[in-house]
Design a protein around this motif. Structure first.
Motif, PDB file in Angstrom:
ATOM      1  N   ILE A 246     -15.393  64.823  -7.864  1.00 37.68           N
ATOM      2  CA  ILE A 246     -15.782  65.919  -8.467  1.00 37.68           C
ATOM      3  C   ILE A 246     -17.065  66.668  -7.523  1.00 37.68           C
ATOM      4  O   ILE A 246     -17.111  67.737  -6.941  1.00 37.68           O
ATOM      5  N   TRP A 247     -18.109  65.783  -7.127  1.00 36.23           N
ATOM      6  CA  TRP A 247     -19.097  66.187  -6.618  1.00 36.23           C
ATOM      7  C   TRP A 247     -19.245  65.891  -4.883  1.00 36.23           C
ATOM      8  O   TRP A 247     -20.176  66.498  -4.208  1.00 36.23           O
ATOM      9  N   PHE A 248     -18.541  64.844  -4.419  1.00 33.13           N
ATOM     10  CA  PHE A 248     -18.682  64.241  -3.359  1.00 33.13           C
ATOM     11  C   PHE A 248     -17.668  64.715  -2.295  1.00 33.13           C
ATOM     12  O   PHE A 248     -16.455  64.618  -2.636  1.00 33.13           O
ATOM     13  N   ARG A 249     -17.969  65.113  -1.207  1.00 34.40           N
ATOM     14  CA  ARG A 249     -16.916  65.752   0.053  1.00 34.40           C
ATOM     15  C   ARG A 249     -17.231  64.836   1.142  1.00 34.40           C
ATOM     16  O   ARG A 249     -17.984  64.445   1.618  1.00 34.40           O
ATOM     17  N   ASN A 250     -15.885  64.249   1.401  1.00 32.29           N
ATOM     18  CA  ASN A 250     -16.036  63.530   2.817  1.00 32.29           C
ATOM     19  C   ASN A 250     -16.150  64.556   3.982  1.00 32.29           C
ATOM     20  O   ASN A 250     -15.123  65.402   4.479  1.00 32.29           O
ATOM     21  N   LEU A 251     -17.213  64.397   4.650  1.00 32.28           N
ATOM     22  CA  LEU A 251     -17.443  65.156   5.844  1.00 32.28           C
ATOM     23  C   LEU A 251     -16.634  64.758   7.175  1.00 32.28           C
ATOM     24  O   LEU A 251     -16.243  65.474   7.694  1.00 32.28           O
ATOM     25  N   ALA A 252     -16.447  63.449   7.081  1.00 36.32           N
ATOM     26  CA  ALA A 252     -15.435  62.924   8.269  1.00 36.32           C
ATOM     27  C   ALA A 252     -14.046  63.715   8.201  1.00 36.32           C
ATOM     28  O   ALA A 252     -13.358  63.891   9.040  1.00 36.32           O
ATOM     29  N   LYS A 253     -13.810  63.905   6.935  1.00 34.34           N
ATOM     30  CA  LYS A 253     -12.179  64.465   6.689  1.00 34.34           C
ATOM     31  C   LYS A 253     -12.329  66.113   6.867  1.00 34.34           C
ATOM     32  O   LYS A 253     -11.394  66.858   6.453  1.00 34.34           O
TER      33      LYS A 253
ATOM     34  N   LEU B 195     -20.432  61.315 -13.245  1.00 30.53           N
ATOM     35  CA  LEU B 195     -21.106  60.598 -12.141  1.00 30.53           C
ATOM     36  C   LEU B 195     -20.622  59.202 -11.676  1.00 30.53           C
ATOM     37  O   LEU B 195     -20.337  59.044 -10.828  1.00 30.53           O
ATOM     38  N   LEU B 196     -20.405  58.352 -12.592  1.00 31.06           N
ATOM     39  CA  LEU B 196     -19.928  56.962 -12.165  1.00 31.06           C
ATOM     40  C   LEU B 196     -18.682  56.886 -11.721  1.00 31.06           C
ATOM     41  O   LEU B 196     -18.253  56.323 -10.988  1.00 31.06           O
ATOM     42  N   GLN B 197     -17.859  57.785 -12.671  1.00 33.03           N
ATOM     43  CA  GLN B 197     -16.418  57.994 -12.155  1.00 33.03           C
ATOM     44  C   GLN B 197     -16.224  58.196 -10.619  1.00 33.03           C
ATOM     45  O   GLN B 197     -15.277  58.030 -10.093  1.00 33.03           O
ATOM     46  N   ASP B 198     -17.238  59.397 -10.241  1.00 28.58           N
ATOM     47  CA  ASP B 198     -17.210  59.822  -8.897  1.00 28.58           C
ATOM     48  C   ASP B 198     -17.599  58.766  -7.703  1.00 28.58           C
ATOM     49  O   ASP B 198     -17.015  58.506  -6.699  1.00 28.58           O
TER      50      ASP B 198
ATOM     51  N   PRO C 168     -22.914  65.111  -1.351  1.00 31.17           N
ATOM     52  CA  PRO C 168     -22.786  65.545  -2.686  1.00 31.17           C
ATOM     53  C   PRO C 168     -22.584  66.989  -2.732  1.00 31.17           C
ATOM     54  O   PRO C 168     -23.546  67.711  -3.654  1.00 31.17           O
ATOM     55  N   ASP C 169     -21.969  67.807  -1.902  1.00 27.79           N
ATOM     56  CA  ASP C 169     -21.867  69.481  -1.965  1.00 27.79           C
ATOM     57  C   ASP C 169     -20.607  70.001  -1.988  1.00 27.79           C
ATOM     58  O   ASP C 169     -20.517  70.816  -1.665  1.00 27.79           O
ATOM     59  N   ARG C 170     -19.722  69.059  -2.644  1.00 25.69           N
ATOM     60  CA  ARG C 170     -18.230  69.788  -2.947  1.00 25.69           C
ATOM     61  C   ARG C 170     -18.465  71.085  -3.798  1.00 25.69           C
ATOM     62  O   ARG C 170     -17.772  71.878  -3.463  1.00 25.69           O
ATOM     63  N   ILE C 171     -19.410  70.922  -4.810  1.00 25.04           N
ATOM     64  CA  ILE C 171     -19.489  72.333  -5.652  1.00 25.04           C
ATOM     65  C   ILE C 171     -20.577  72.786  -5.499  1.00 25.04           C
ATOM     66  O   ILE C 171     -21.608  72.359  -5.358  1.00 25.04           O
ATOM     67  N   GLN C 172     -20.677  74.157  -5.109  1.00 20.32           N
ATOM     68  CA  GLN C 172     -21.377  75.262  -4.761  1.00 20.32           C
ATOM     69  C   GLN C 172     -21.295  76.469  -5.395  1.00 20.32           C
ATOM     70  O   GLN C 172     -20.406  76.783  -5.954  1.00 20.32           O
ATOM     71  N   SER C 173     -22.459  77.122  -5.534  1.00 18.51           N
ATOM     72  CA  SER C 173     -22.623  78.581  -5.876  1.00 18.51           C
ATOM     73  C   SER C 173     -22.254  79.423  -4.605  1.00 18.51           C
ATOM     74  O   SER C 173     -22.340  78.875  -3.384  1.00 18.51           O
ATOM     75  N   THR C 174     -22.025  80.788  -4.714  1.00 23.90           N
ATOM     76  CA  THR C 174     -21.937  81.657  -3.456  1.00 23.90           C
ATOM     77  C   THR C 174     -23.192  81.636  -2.806  1.00 23.90           C
ATOM     78  O   THR C 174     -23.030  81.665  -1.457  1.00 23.90           O
TER      79      THR C 174
ATOM     80  N   ILE D 160     -17.192  55.595  -8.369  1.00 23.00           N
ATOM     81  CA  ILE D 160     -16.066  54.554  -8.412  1.00 23.00           C
ATOM     82  C   ILE D 160     -15.003  55.220  -7.317  1.00 23.00           C
ATOM     83  O   ILE D 160     -14.244  54.452  -6.501  1.00 23.00           O
ATOM     84  N   GLY D 161     -14.837  56.579  -7.273  1.00 25.88           N
ATOM     85  CA  GLY D 161     -13.754  57.001  -6.706  1.00 25.88           C
ATOM     86  C   GLY D 161     -14.171  57.299  -4.893  1.00 25.88           C
ATOM     87  O   GLY D 161     -13.118  57.032  -4.164  1.00 25.88           O
ATOM     88  N   ILE D 162     -15.216  56.972  -4.451  1.00 27.08           N
ATOM     89  CA  ILE D 162     -15.544  56.892  -3.302  1.00 27.08           C
ATOM     90  C   ILE D 162     -15.843  55.528  -2.662  1.00 27.08           C
ATOM     91  O   ILE D 162     -15.537  55.323  -1.479  1.00 27.08           O
ATOM     92  N   ALA D 163     -16.201  54.918  -3.768  1.00 26.64           N
ATOM     93  CA  ALA D 163     -16.150  53.215  -3.229  1.00 26.64           C
ATOM     94  C   ALA D 163     -14.705  52.467  -3.206  1.00 26.64           C
ATOM     95  O   ALA D 163     -14.307  51.607  -2.266  1.00 26.64           O
ATOM     96  N   HIS D 164     -13.836  53.073  -4.142  1.00 25.33           N
ATOM     97  CA  HIS D 164     -12.531  52.553  -4.494  1.00 25.33           C
ATOM     98  C   HIS D 164     -11.452  53.613  -4.656  1.00 25.33           C
ATOM     99  O   HIS D 164     -11.126  53.683  -5.921  1.00 25.33           O
TER     100      HIS D 164
END
Length: 499
Positions: A391-398, A371-374, A348-354, A376-380
């Motif tokens: 919004i907040w979750f970043r796929n590390l493998a990609k 948060l729920l929408q996010d 959960p580090d997609r959005i960061q400050s400098t 759902i987005g990674i589960a489905h």
């Protein structure tokens, strides 16, 4: 100083403190505020209800609000503190066991936690913020902009200076665990301890009471509640029989803080169960404890044997291959864990400050529906036709990129913080195809279980290494209220993963 913790950024923050000035980007609005003026001798009538618009608590369990004609009694049910908020210009009431008497509406406030600052921004009262803690970690674009010209960071390298700054505020929104004896203007907020995800967001009503902003809080939370219910209803209808198993994990490298012994952790915070369940997925259970700590990578991996999605919350961010090694996987081609073979490892580090502050410790607490929408987005990921970008979750493998937010991204410095969520009613959820590659390895959930019991792991039920000590398995970690508050304080200030 409010906290016994010393931040490594403190000296830098002291040097960064800007002169107090005014910003002319926009004019603060009074729409949605009630009783904005102080009482005078001519209108000081205790029989008049100054707060016709009231907030009722629906989900939150750690605060309450009682209304009277000229004052409110706000109770922090976690810390057992009572705050008497009385209309400025009125006679100060006498309330038994009151912790603080604070004139309202507050026009000078400070906040130590990033979550508290976001609630104030969501209410549109950021023009009343005078000081902020952990300022370099702030991700909000408009709060960053205000920190350049208007808001003064707390001088955390100097406790005397901090006390002086706090004394200039009408209220200081702080967290329990501090050692300061000057609490006459302190209000503790513990939204991060609230067990339900909607209860956490409902703390907007707690903060609103100090600014007579109940109308704004009620409108915002009603929209969050309605949108959340829509997302949950649709997700559970579409994904009732194909629920991936999600594990929230953490790796702690050897350090002075853990006796130079690495450990691995699976988290089971109540609010995480809420959003995983409501996203049409299953939570990896930890047999009743709030979290389970493993002293060996083998025990940890055995616990993740049936997991489909991993959400890594390690304090330090690692590249994907290094993270796998930290988890005990040196060659991913030789393992058959679903979360590895499908590359579904998120952080959960997609959005960061400098400065590396995480948006994860700001807006998700206030906006439960986003948060729920996010989740759902990674589960489905194909729940919307064209796919979903979290919004907040970043796929590390990609190796997905980080989105760095700066003050330049602020378009209206005094506007209420917008909820980043989509309108659920306008989304046509796509029916999942079990043969889709996104569901590779996901077992059909014929029993409709909403929890995947970690006790199925052989390392807990029957350690296959008969000569190993009990320390090779799982260690239950239960925190009392104070311990949880301290860890949450560190998490909010330093950006560490919450339990």
């Amino acid at each position: 100083m409010k906290f016994a913790f010393t931040l490594s950024l403190a000296a830098t923050m002291a040097l960064m403190a800007p002169p107090h000035a005014s910003a002319a980007d926009s004019t603060p609005s009074t729409k949605g505020l009630q009783s904005t003026k102080c009482l005078t001798s001519s209108n000081n009538n205790s029989n008049t209800d100054l707060y016709p618009i009231k907030s009722e608590v629906k989900y939150a369990t750690l605060f309450s609000i009682d209304y009277h004609n000229t004052y409110k009694v706000v109770n922090n049910l976690s810390t057992k503190d009572t705050y008497v908020l009385y209309q400025c210009g009125s006679d100060k009431p006498s309330v038994k066991d009151a912790s603080a008497y604070i004139p309202i509406p507050v026009t000078s406030a400070s906040a130590w936690a990033t979550t508290a600052a976001i609630f104030l921004e969501a209410l549109g009262v950021q023009d009343d913020i005078k000081n902020l803690g952990t300022a370099p970690s702030m991700v909000s674009a408009c709060l960053q902009k205000l920190l350049e010209t208007v808001i003064e960071p707390f001088n955390e390298s100097n406790s005397t200076a901090v006390d002086q700054q706090e004394d200039t505020n009408t209220v200081v929104f702080s967290m329990p665990g501090g050692s300061d004896s000057n609490i006459t203007n302190t209000a503790y907020s513990v939204e991060y301890l609230e067990p339900s995800v909607l209860g956490r967001s409902e703390w907007v009503k707690f903060f609103a009471a100090f600014f007579n902003a109940e109308e704004r809080a009620n409108t915002l939370f009603e929209s969050i509640d309605t949108n959340y219910d829509c997302f949950s209803t649709k997700a559970n209808k579409e994904y009732n029989d194909i629920r991936p198993v999600i594990a929230w994990t953490n790796y702690a490298a050897p350090s002075e803080y853990n006796d130079n012994k690495a450990y691995w952790q699976v988290s089971f915070a109540d609010y995480k169960y809420d959003i995983v369940r409501d996203a049409g997925a299953r939570m990896l259970n930890t047999t009743g404890a709030k979290s389970t700590i493993f002293s060996t990578a083998k025990a940890f991996l055995d616990a993740l044997e049936e997991v489909d999605i991993v959400i890594d919350e390690s304090f330090e961010s690692y590249p994907y291959t290094e993270l796998l090694k930290n988890y005990g996987i040196s060659d991913p081609s030789k393992v058959d864990y679903s979360w590895v073979t499908t590359g579904r490892v998120f952080r959960p580090d997609r959005i960061q400050s400098t400065a590396g502050g995480l948006g994860w410790f700001e807006a998700p607490v206030a906006f439960a529906d986003a948060l729920l929408q996010d989740l759902i987005g990674i589960a489905h990921p194909k729940f919307v036709k064209d796919g979903y970008n979290p919004i907040w979750f970043r796929n590390l493998a990609k190796n997905e990129a980080v989105n760095v937010i700066t003050a330049a991204d602020c378009t209206d410095i005094y506007a209420q913080r917008k909820n980043p969520v989509s309108e659920c009613s306008s989304i046509d959820f796509q029916t999942p195809n079990p043969s889709d590659s996104d569901y590779s390895g996901v077992e059909q959930n014929e029993t409709q279980d909403l929890i995947y019991d970690i006790s199925k792991s052989k390392i807990i039920n029957d350690d296959d290494n008969k000569n190993s000590s009990k320390s090779s398995g799982a260690i239950s970690l239960k925190l009392n209220a104070f311990g949880s508050a301290v860890l949450a304080s560190v998490a909010a200030m330093l950006g560490a993963a919450a339990m």
